[in-house]
Enzyme design. Structure first.
Site, PDB file in Angstrom:
ATOM      1  N   ASP A  35      50.759  38.231  57.190  1.00 47.65           N
ATOM      2  CA  ASP A  35      51.312  37.613  55.990  1.00 47.65           C
ATOM      3  C   ASP A  35      51.173  36.091  56.093  1.00 47.65           C
ATOM      4  O   ASP A  35      51.653  35.489  57.071  1.00 47.65           O
ATOM      5  CB  ASP A  35      52.799  38.012  55.903  1.00 47.65           C
ATOM      6  CG  ASP A  35      53.349  37.860  54.496  1.00 47.65           C
ATOM      7  OD1 ASP A  35      52.644  37.305  53.639  1.00 47.65           O
ATOM      8  OD2 ASP A  35      54.495  38.293  54.263  1.00 47.65           O
ATOM      9  N   ASP A  36      50.497  35.476  55.144  1.00 51.46           N
ATOM     10  CA  ASP A  36      50.374  33.997  55.100  1.00 51.46           C
ATOM     11  C   ASP A  36      49.629  33.411  56.298  1.00 51.46           C
ATOM     12  O   ASP A  36      49.872  32.263  56.662  1.00 51.46           O
ATOM     13  CB  ASP A  36      51.759  33.325  55.091  1.00 51.46           C
ATOM     14  CG  ASP A  36      52.476  33.367  53.754  1.00 51.46           C
ATOM     15  OD1 ASP A  36      52.016  34.070  52.849  1.00 51.46           O
ATOM     16  OD2 ASP A  36      53.497  32.669  53.637  1.00 51.46           O
ATOM     17  N   CYS A  71      51.116  36.379  47.729  1.00 56.26           N
ATOM     18  CA  CYS A  71      51.341  37.702  48.333  1.00 56.26           C
ATOM     19  C   CYS A  71      51.067  38.906  47.433  1.00 56.26           C
ATOM     20  O   CYS A  71      50.130  39.667  47.667  1.00 56.26           O
ATOM     21  CB  CYS A  71      52.774  37.819  48.827  1.00 56.26           C
ATOM     22  SG  CYS A  71      53.180  36.641  50.109  1.00 56.26           S
ATOM     23  N   ASP A 305      46.811  38.265  54.042  1.00 59.50           N
ATOM     24  CA  ASP A 305      46.825  38.382  52.575  1.00 59.50           C
ATOM     25  C   ASP A 305      46.383  37.100  51.867  1.00 59.50           C
ATOM     26  O   ASP A 305      46.084  37.127  50.672  1.00 59.50           O
ATOM     27  CB  ASP A 305      48.175  38.909  52.055  1.00 59.50           C
ATOM     28  CG  ASP A 305      49.359  38.035  52.417  1.00 59.50           C
ATOM     29  OD1 ASP A 305      49.177  37.027  53.131  1.00 59.50           O
ATOM     30  OD2 ASP A 305      50.482  38.356  51.969  1.00 59.50           O
TER      31      ASP A 305
END
Ligand SMILES: *[C@@H]1O[C@H](CO)[C@@H](O)[C@H](O)[C@H]1NC(C)=O
Ligand SMILES: *[C@@H]1O[C@H](CO)[C@@H](O)[C@H](O)[C@H]1NC(C)=O
Ligand SMILES: *[C@@H]1O[C@H](CO)[C@@H](O)[C@H](O)[C@H]1NC(C)=O
Ligand SMILES: *[C@@H]1O[C@H](CO)[C@@H](O)[C@H](O)[C@H]1NC(C)=O
Length: 504
Positions: A35-36, A71, A305
């Protein structure tokens, strides 16, 4: 019980053997989605195990991008193989179709997990799904179609103090050491792999740890591990922007003060520390695959993502911009027949993951996809280049932004914080579509912002990788008109047509 007649019995035996043989030869898939996690700010540096166990044993794509750098829209593109303009998930809220009713009816049933699951693959999901998962009226009882094991995180990324839907039942976790979400995903993954029956049917796992997303909480084991690391000072780090960037970037303060830079350093090293647990997850899963004797028949895909920025162009920390730091992602892949240790420059996108997995599994998608399989690229075949669209719809608050930030009430800004010097990270009209083209002749970004100035930005990425010089207002009319018509085409394309834009 009546015994089947001889020939029927033999046919049954042959059929069963064929099924088992077919199952044993089906490739398995393990997809790890962080994530990120950026690539341009050194986001892969702490991940030595991922690099040696996946990258060195397979291929590294050095031109991997997302088509929407936030996201929920990007995760939707990954699972569906569709651009935002076709899946219509425009932000992280239910009204924006992040796990909204339309999402559950029109996106989820056609996503790639259902294709593999209906072919007999045993499937396993653990970790963050979509920001709004668990918050709609069905709550955690909604187990998305396509999953045999469902360990879905309620809401956005958290490391401690979260709830999971375990096969549709809520399980709450606190903040003791064994609750650290990434480690828990590891332990569920090993439980799944140790089910004896999955090996004969083929399996697919999707593992979505919260790292390196806010609140950037490392596990106890890795707290302070990178004590002396500071944020990467790219050429555009804390650089005041001139009139050549869209208005959101021109907001004050034009440079971030020392107090904010210290916070950026802390976030940067904490992000790295959270990633060490993902590295351990990868090692544990790969060791288990090896001891089960299925590693050589398993494709392992590692990606994120979207990217991230920390101080670039004096923006505090976030994503949601069309620049390289936000749209480029890590992408590593190993698997049967994939060459070892190669770098592949073919441009690949988040919308390509679904068609690639379906292609490798030798199955067919239920709907036409905008992305395309990069299976051929795995063999080192070079394609001729690619163009794609980057689409983003700005998020904004109707009223103010943050009670502590002294900003006017009607500017529809969002993501402004005192820690970030009240420099806002988004606004309703930070809405854009950009053409990104990579070919032997060109490596460009051309953006149109849907703001009051109808602002345009264009960069020659080869000559200017840090995107310091906006060329949009110097391009010839012919060039602009070609970019605009291609962008127009790409912004409304669907299916295979997205991969064959008309020649100008
Ligand atoms: C989830 O459901 C699957 C399929 O019914 C089952 O095999 C598995 O044991 C369950 N997992 C957990 C953690 O309850
Ligand atoms: C978890 O929640 C408890 C109770 O609200 C709180 O005291 C604790 O600080 C939280 N822990 C973390 C890591 O956020
Ligand atoms: C971090 O920096 C301090 C002071 O400069 C030094 O004493 C310490 O050894 C460094 N720690 C690591 C892990 O490099
Ligand atoms: C998200 O998108 C929906 C649909 O366009 C919109 O109604 C909502 O206001 C957006 N949310 C934010 C925070 O911008």
């Amino acid at each position: 019980m009546v015994k089947p007649a001889g020939s029927v019995f033999l046919k049954l035996v042959a059929f069963t053997l064929l099924l088992q043989w077919g199952g044993a030869n089906k490739p398995n898939f393990v997809i790890i989605l962080t994530d990120d996690q950026d690539i341009t700010l050194g986001g892969m540096t702490p991940m030595q195990k991922a690099q040696s166990l996946i990258g060195d044993m397979g291929v590294t794509f050095n031109n991997a991008f997302v088509t929407t750098p936030v996201c929920c829209p990007s995760r939707t593109s990954i699972i569906s193989g569709l651009y935002q303009h076709n899946h219509r998930t425009v932000n992280n809220t239910e009204e924006g179709n992040c796990f909204g009713e339309r999402w559950r009816e029109e996106v989820e049933p056609y996503a790639f997990p259902t294709v593999l699951n209906s072919d007999g693959y045993r499937t396993f999901y653990a970790g963050k799904y979509l920001n709004m998962y668990g918050y709609t009226s069905e709550g955690v009882t909604h187990v998305p179609p396509g999953w045999d094991w469902w360990i879905g995180l309620v809401g956005n990324s958290q490391y401690y103090n979260y709830s999971l839907s375990v096969n549709g039942t809520e399980v709450k976790h606190g903040d003791s050491e064994e609750d650290y979400l990434t480690d828990l995903i590891t332990s569920y993954s090993l439980d799944f792999l140790r089910q004896s029956d999955i090996l004969s049917s083929g399996f697919m796992m999707v593992l979505c740890p919260p790292s390196a997303h806010a609140p950037f909480t490392p596990s106890k084991k890795y707290t302070d591990y990178f004590r002396n690391v500071t944020a990467m000072k790219t050429q555009n780090f804390n650089l005041p922007v001139g009139v050549d960037k869209h208005w959101l970037l021109r907001m004050s303060p034009s440079v971030l003060p020392e107090s904010t830079l210290e916070i950026l350093d802390a976030h940067y090293r904490n992000r790295w520390e959270t990633l060490l647990s993902v590295d351990d997850l990868i090692e544990s899963v790969i060791m288990e695959l090896e001891s089960l004797g299925v590693l050589d028949n398993t494709y392992i895909i590692y990606t994120s993502d979207h990217g991230f920025h920390i101080g670039q162009f004096a923006m505090p920390w976030d994503k949601r911009q069309p620049y390289e730091f936000d749209i480029r992602i890590p992408l590593l892949l190993r698997g049967p027949g994939v060459p070892k240790g190669q770098i592949i420059s073919d441009p690949v996108l988040n919308i390509d993951i679904a068609p690639t997995v379906i292609d490798i599994a030798n199955l067919s998608s239920l709907v036409e996809l905008d992305g395309k399989s990069f299976k051929e690229s795995l063999a080192g075949q070079n394609t001729t280049g690619r163009e794609f669209v980057i689409e983003y719809v700005g998020e904004g608050s109707d009223l103010t932004v943050d009670e502590d930030c002294p900003l006017v009430l009607d500017n529809k800004l969002m993501y402004c914080s005192v820690d970030g010097s009240c420099k806002c990270q988004d606004s309703r009209n930070n809405t854009y579509s950009c053409l990104r083209r990579i070919s032997a002749a060109e490596n460009i970004l051309y953006c149109q912002f849907d703001d009051d100035e109808a602002f345009k930005e264009a960069y020659d990425i080869n000559a200017d990788p840090d995107q310091l010089n906006n060329l949009a207002y110097q391009l010839s009319a012919d060039v602009v008109s070609e970019y605009e018509s291609t962008l127009q085409y790409m912004s409304t394309c669907a299916g295979a047509a997205c991969n064959s834009p008309p020649k100008q």
